[in-house]
Structures are given as structure tokens and as C-alpha cells.
Design an enzyme around this catalytic site. Structure first.
Site, short mmCIF file in Angstrom:
data_model
loop_
_atom_site.label_atom_id
_atom_site.label_comp_id
_atom_site.label_asym_id
_atom_site.label_seq_id
_atom_site.Cartn_x
_atom_site.Cartn_y
_atom_site.Cartn_z
N THR A 96 1.01 -1.23 -0.05
CA THR A 96 0.12 0.09 0.12
C THR A 96 0.90 1.27 0.09
O THR A 96 1.44 1.67 1.09
CB THR A 96 -0.98 -0.06 1.17
OG1 THR A 96 -1.67 -1.13 1.29
CG2 THR A 96 -1.96 1.07 1.20
N LYS A 172 -7.14 0.96 -2.93
CA LYS A 172 -6.63 0.60 -1.56
C LYS A 172 -6.72 1.99 -0.71
O LYS A 172 -7.20 1.72 0.50
CB LYS A 172 -5.54 -0.07 -1.64
CG LYS A 172 -4.92 -0.60 -0.36
CD LYS A 172 -5.77 -1.55 0.47
CE LYS A 172 -5.11 -1.89 1.63
NZ LYS A 172 -3.93 -2.63 1.87
#
Length: 299
Positions: A96, A172
Site C-alpha cells: 500500500t 486501496k
């Protein structure tokens, strides 16, 4: 048998790698934690001294790393993947990170006649263990997506094609901002209700059969004893750390600034998790520990 490269054997990556092994993949692995690497060596995996060694040995590489600087170092560093990457290699990054970093790494891979796609994950440690993760994939084209899907489906059950490279990372960031907001909201709701005399399980039961229901309440409730076998029942050990949540909320705030899209609740959640990430009481704990933080504020 051809080797699959795997870099990043932490709370998520370790379980993901083992699911690949269970499904017949032969791995060559790398992690800065040498003790973990030795565990995988004992399980029959080949071990790399550097990310470049993995790129030299494999044309199918998965990375699960903590942050943008780690991704840059692993791919573009002195002993990084791009030093020895083979033409036709597919790199699947489940970290991420900032969207701009995903795009930069993808462009660098293309110059080397390889492919980099962003495929961040959702589902937590339990999802990683049980191979029920959701992968948010920015593959760029259908052929690349299908190639990646064949690998990612061994570690997850929802492999979602979001189109262009960078879109997986964008999704995300948005999801994790919402998760952080939800956890703070559930924690303060539970704290308020308990302070008003309600039983924690009874309150959670009402929320989970009413309009306030969400994952942070019905699956990952931050109040100890409400749900078994999650971090709140073991002193908030393991799980998704406050420092990682603070990092992800920071990514959302960066995106908010860059796009000029207002995120007032995301900003507030970011401020709270920055406090937790800096406090020795909370910084090594699962992000559900925000409940204990709020509880301590009771006057």
C-alpha cells in the site's frame, strides 16, 4: 519447475507465500528478517541474498512491502529487482503506497521490457491465512490481468480488475481511509454505549443488526471480549498496526491534497492515528487499540 519470487514475508506476506506453496508453487524468497527467511528455507524454499537475485531467477515476482520507500529500494535500489530483471517478467506489488510511486515503478519496468502491476490487498491477516483476500488490480490490459489472476487467485478469492496501473493503489487508499474512519467511529460508539451502562456484546449485537453495521463492528470489534480470536482479545497484539494505519491515512491525505477532494473525516482519523503511532503505549498495537485510547479520555 519455474520459480516464483516473493519479497516481504511479514504479517500478510508470510501467509500469502505459504498459500502459494500449498498450491504447488516453488518459491525463492527474500526478507530483511533473516529468521523468517530461514523458516521458509526449512520449508523447502530457495533463499535470495538480495532482490536482484530473485529477479535473476524468476519471471514471476510478488512484493508485499511496508511503504513507498521500501518499494523504491526493492525495485530500483543498488541490489534491486531492476538490476537483473528479465524481459517478460511480471511483477505484482501488493504494497500500500503512493499512487505516483506505482506509476513511476511501472514506467521503469516497461523500459526494461517487463511489467509491474499494482495489486494491493484487503482482508487482513485472517484473509491472508485463509486465502480469502481481495486483490485490487491495476494491470493495464486484459492479458496481463489474466496472467496475474492465475497467481493471485491462489492467495485470494476476489481478484478485481480496475483497469490502468495505479487504479489498484487508488482503490486501496480509499478503502483504508474508510476503514480508519470506521474503526474510530465504532470505538467511540462502543465507548459511549458502555459508559451509558450498556453491555458491550448487547450493544454490538444491536449495531450489527441495524444500520450502523460495518466490518469494524461485526468482524473486528475493538472491544475486548466481543468477538473471539481477533487482536482486541489478545491485548491488541498482531493484526494491523497503528503505525500502518497512520501511514495509510497519510497516503489518503496526500491524495486529497493532490486532487483537491475534501476528506474531513479522513483528516480527523489521521490525526488520531498519528497520536497512537507516536505513543509507546499504542504504536506496536493493532489499530483497534483506538478504543483503549478513547476510553482513557473518559473524565
Amino acid at each position: 519447475m519455474s520459480l516464483t519470487g516473493f519479497i516481504g514475508l511479514g504479517n500478510m506476506g508470510g501467509h500469502m507465500a505459504r498459500n502459494l506453496i500449498k498450491n504447488g508453487k516453488k518459491l525463492i524468497v527474500y526478507d530483511v528478517n533473516k529468521a523468517v527467511v530461514q523458516e521458509f528455507k526449512a520449508e523447502g524454499c530457495e533463499v535470495a541474498a538480495h532482490p536482484a537475485d530473485i529477479a535473476a531467477a524468476s519471471k514471476e515476482i510478488i512484493t508485499v512491502l511496508p511503504s513507498s520507500p521500501h518499494v523504491k529500494a526493492v525495485y530500483q535500489g543498488e541490489a534491486g529487482i531492476f538490476k537483473t530483471i528479465q524481459p517478460g517478467t511480471l511483477c505484482m506489488d501488493s504494497s500500500t503506497i503512493d499512487q505516483i510511486v506505482s506509476l513511476e515503478v511501472a514506467q521503469a519496468a516497461a523500459l526494461l521490457k517487463a511489467e509491474y502491476i499494482d495489486a494491493p490487498i484487503s482482508g487482513g491477516v485472517t484473509g491472508a491465512q485463509q486465502a480469502t483476500l481481495t486483490f485490487m488490480v491495476g494491470a493495464g490490459n486484459d492479458a496481463t490481468f489474466k496472467r496475474a489472476e492465475a497467481v493471485l487467485s491462489l492467495m485470494g478469492k476476489n481478484i478485481v480488475n480496475l483497469g490502468a496501473v495505479g487504479n489498484g493503489t487508488a482503490a486501496k487508499i480509499c478503502n483504508n481511509m474508510l476503514l480508519g474512519i470506521q474503526m474510530v467511529a465504532v470505538a467511540e460508539t462502543m465507548n459511549l454505549g458502555i459508559s451509558m451502562g450498556l453491555d458491550a456484546k448487547a450493544l454490538a449485537g444491536i449495531v450489527n443488526t441495524s444500520s450502523g453495521r460495518c466490518w469494524s463492528s461485526d468482524t473486528y470489534n475493538p472491544v475486548p471480549g466481543v468477538i473471539e480470536n481477533i487482536p482486541s482479545c489478545r491485548g491488541y497484539a498482531g493484526g494491523f498496526g497503528t503505525t500502518l494505519m497512520a501511514k495509510d491515512l497519510s497516503l489518503a491525505q496526500n491524495a486529497s491534497t493532490n486532487t483537491q477532494a475534501p476528506t474531513p473525516m479522513g483528516s480527523l482519523a489521521h490525526q488520531i492515528y498519528r497520536i497512537l503511532a507516536r505513543d509507546p503505549q499504542y504504536q506496536a498495537k493493532d489499530f483497534g487499540v483506538v478504543y483503549q485510547f478513547l476510553k482513557k479520555q473518559n473524565s
